[in-house]
Write an enzyme that holds these catalytic residues in place. Sequence first.
Site, short mmCIF file in Angstrom:
data_model
loop_
_atom_site.label_atom_id
_atom_site.label_comp_id
_atom_site.label_asym_id
_atom_site.label_seq_id
_atom_site.Cartn_x
_atom_site.Cartn_y
_atom_site.Cartn_z
CE LYS A 186 -53.88 18.10 8.45
NZ LYS A 186 -52.85 17.23 8.96
C1 PLP Z 1 -51.57 17.05 9.85
C2 PLP Z 1 -50.17 17.24 9.40
C3 PLP Z 1 -49.20 16.24 9.53
C4 PLP Z 1 -49.41 15.01 10.34
O1 PLP Z 1 -50.47 14.24 9.94
P1 PLP Z 1 -50.95 13.04 10.88
O2 PLP Z 1 -51.79 12.21 9.97
O3 PLP Z 1 -51.73 13.67 12.00
O4 PLP Z 1 -49.75 12.33 11.36
C5 PLP Z 1 -47.96 16.44 8.97
N1 PLP Z 1 -47.66 17.59 8.33
C6 PLP Z 1 -48.55 18.59 8.21
C7 PLP Z 1 -48.16 19.82 7.47
C8 PLP Z 1 -49.83 18.45 8.75
O5 PLP Z 1 -50.71 19.46 8.66
#
Ligand code: PLP
Length: 387
Positions: A186
């Site tokens: 991210k």
């Molecule tokens: C990465 C992601 C999540 C989940 O995030 P985590 O921190 O891995 O639980 C949820 N929604 C979207 C759209 C994502 O890209």
Amino acid sequence: MTTPFLPFALPDVGDEEMRAVTNAMASGWMTTGPVTRQFEQDFATYLGDDLNAIAVNSATAGLHLALEALGIGAGDEVIAPSLTFTATVEVARYLNADVVLVDVDPVTLTMSPEAVRSAITPRTKAIMPVHYAGLACDMAPLLAIAREAGLRVVEDAAHALPTTYDGRLVGTLDSDVTVFSFYANKTMTTGEGGMIVTRDSELAKRMKVMRLHGIDRDAFDRFSSSKPSWYYEIVAPGFKYNLTDTASAIGRVQLSRLPGFLERRRALAGRYFDLLADLPLILPADAPRGETHAWHLYVVRLTDAAIGRGLTRDGVVADLIAGGIGISVHYVPLHRQPYWRDRYGLTSAEFPVTDDAYQRMFTLPLYTRMTDADQDRVVETLRTVLT
Ligand SMILES: *Cc1c(COP(=O)(O)O)cnc(C)c1O
């Protein structure tokens, strides 16, 4: 000489993060403690509003806590786009609520307000906008629909740090809860982690309690306040969703570097727009003038002309990977995933925009550690594959 494979994504962590982790470990706190508290404060300050920020060990955990705190349960429905990661909506199923998936807008690929409006039933309790790729959903109509129908709004902001809508950062809009992700790929990372923000202090209180076993105070309070250190009360069967101080130490440094990350992501997105302009690709929607797109993902789609020449997404992606370029697809839509498709009897015909986009789309590498030369290689390989 063979050129090395260019990964699809790489985290940008360095000496500063390593020092911060070392310091956190040396302090003796391995779990949630003062660094996490400071990270929460930093995050609230960053958003620049009077918000509660609650650190959790994933965005998924945060979304689960949000729906739980809103009282969503069996018999309730939540509305979300089919074009998302399963984490957005699996949390509704944890609570035995039902998920109603909707189509997206063909230009922005974010949840269509009209589709949301027609999906509302007497059972609908919440809508879950996803700021796909880092572009804000059209929040004004979504919030208006929610207000009219008495629905709660939980934003999945996993891609949206930092993203603005109407000049305001996502996280400070008029929804009930917003959840960010610090997963490894991210726009900033703690390895695994997430942050919940809300203006509603009652919701914040419930989410804090449920974050750690349903205990009425977190570990830091327990061991630091003047109350007897051994005493605590369990008020609900809570979860184990707290973020560690070692992760928070990484997060504090990453947050301080976020403006620099954004600048680099923007520059890379700008170069893609220029360098890809003459290729048979539908380029992603940019944010409206004056607004911030977080550029978590750069998603392109094959044009009709490309498809007319016999190119397919699967073929193009295979050729790019064979050419040494890391490529991904965001996402196989939920209406095509066996669990969601079979549970709700979904067909592609119900999601014409999402399904058409899916068959044309792939995501190019875009991350701060990429050089311009790396990006040029992506573009040259793509040019060869497409022409
Ligand atoms: C990465 C992601 C999540 C989940 O995030 P985590 O921190 O891995 O639980 C949820 N929604 C979207 C759209 C994502 O890209």
